[in-house]
Design an enzyme around this catalytic site. Sequence first.
Site, PDB file in Angstrom:
ATOM      1  N   GLU A   1      -0.383 -25.287  28.947  1.00 50.06           N
ATOM      2  CA  GLU A   1      -1.682 -25.800  29.366  1.00 50.06           C
ATOM      3  C   GLU A   1      -2.819 -25.051  28.673  1.00 50.06           C
ATOM      4  O   GLU A   1      -3.792 -25.661  28.197  1.00 50.06           O
ATOM      5  CB  GLU A   1      -1.840 -25.675  30.887  1.00 50.06           C
ATOM      6  CG  GLU A   1      -0.817 -26.488  31.679  1.00 50.06           C
ATOM      7  CD  GLU A   1       0.428 -25.699  32.051  1.00 50.06           C
ATOM      8  OE1 GLU A   1       0.928 -25.902  33.168  1.00 50.06           O
ATOM      9  OE2 GLU A   1       0.894 -24.879  31.222  1.00 50.06           O
TER      10      GLU A   1
ATOM     11  N   ALA B   1      34.539 -27.270  16.198  1.00 53.76           N
ATOM     12  CA  ALA B   1      34.844 -28.252  15.153  1.00 53.76           C
ATOM     13  C   ALA B   1      36.353 -28.359  15.074  1.00 53.76           C
ATOM     14  O   ALA B   1      37.063 -27.349  15.124  1.00 53.76           O
ATOM     15  CB  ALA B   1      34.263 -27.800  13.811  1.00 53.76           C
TER      16      ALA B   1
ATOM     17  N   ARG C   1      20.902 -19.311   9.661  1.00 52.81           N
ATOM     18  CA  ARG C   1      20.739 -18.968   8.253  1.00 52.81           C
ATOM     19  C   ARG C   1      19.726 -19.858   7.532  1.00 52.81           C
ATOM     20  O   ARG C   1      19.604 -19.791   6.306  1.00 52.81           O
ATOM     21  CB  ARG C   1      22.093 -19.018   7.554  1.00 52.81           C
ATOM     22  CG  ARG C   1      23.049 -17.932   8.045  1.00 52.81           C
ATOM     23  CD  ARG C   1      24.339 -17.886   7.268  1.00 52.81           C
ATOM     24  NE  ARG C   1      25.240 -18.972   7.603  1.00 52.81           N
ATOM     25  CZ  ARG C   1      26.090 -18.951   8.630  1.00 52.81           C
ATOM     26  NH1 ARG C   1      26.120 -17.896   9.444  1.00 52.81           N
ATOM     27  NH2 ARG C   1      26.893 -19.965   8.855  1.00 52.81           N
TER      28      ARG C   1
ATOM     29  N   SER D   1      38.096 -20.245  24.858  1.00 48.61           N
ATOM     30  CA  SER D   1      37.345 -21.422  25.306  1.00 48.61           C
ATOM     31  C   SER D   1      37.960 -21.997  26.575  1.00 48.61           C
ATOM     32  O   SER D   1      37.250 -22.354  27.527  1.00 48.61           O
ATOM     33  CB  SER D   1      37.325 -22.479  24.201  1.00 48.61           C
ATOM     34  OG  SER D   1      36.651 -22.012  23.052  1.00 48.61           O
TER      35      SER D   1
END
Length: 338
Positions: free
Chosen positions: A53, A156, A209, A280
Amino acid sequence: MSDDVLRMRAALDEARKGIGRTAPNPPVGAVIVKDGVVLGKGWHRKAGEPHSEREALADARGKDVRGSTIYVTLEPCSTHGRTPPCTQGLIEAGVKRVVYACVDRNPDHAGRADELLTAAGIEVVSGVCADEAEKILRPFFKVRETGLPWVIWKTAMSLDGRITRPPGEGQWLTGDLARADVQKLRSTVDAILTSGETVRRDNPALTIRVPELLEGRTQPWRVVATDKPETMPSDAPLFSDEWKERTLIRPRHDLEKTLRGLVKEQGVLTVMVEAGGVFSAALFEAGLVDEAVIYYAPILCGGPSPGLAGNGLRESLKMEEVEFRQLGNDVRVSGLVK
């Protein structure tokens, strides 16, 4: 589309500029409009610096903002912290109308802006584009409500779910466009979490990077979860490059405690996981993952390294708000973990 929605979406565009830069504060944007003309706009750039703001008011300096409407993606703050309360700034500026998207879930602020602004004769409207603003503010709200950061699992993999290629081939599964997208994703988080095993095996740098993506921010914290810190190679990039002071070693045996510590000690909002299948899976099994981003490469690799390994989940986890995007020959799939 109403004018309020149109202007709020412009404020949301401002807010997105701050994603990954404002922790422990939320990314917020604001736009000031009078008689159909934009007088100023701004976004919160960094904790300790002016809120959106006041950035918008500064951008409108020299213009008469009295009687204007300001669109803000989060309820204006009403307490004095590292910066003055935005409600007071709006009152002093003579703003006539305040439209905001989401109510602040900070109990020190929640709902107080309405009272203060209405008492000053300012019209207040809330809930405009609230769902869109909520997506930007999810990490901040989760930290406020649970003390845990927003956790993104990034991986991936080949079409058969493997994260490594056969011996003798290069390390990359995906192409240039997908890897460039990972750089953008890293620029939206406050910390990148990996395992000691990944450090020993892959020697990752886990840095942003692309110079343009680093403007106005520093590298994310790089967090290595291991119960055997003495086994970490001292010459690994995480411990020897110019950003080595941004590397932390934390216990692996209690991942929830590690994540809570990152909130309390480093003030992070969002953590991205870049690690192997066993680590994971441990995060998924503990119910600590909020979002998944998977880059699929059009190859088949086989082998013993799946994207998720471990003991298996108690039940399948479905994804919501799923999005698909093609990046060259690769496909990016993302969504919330239900």
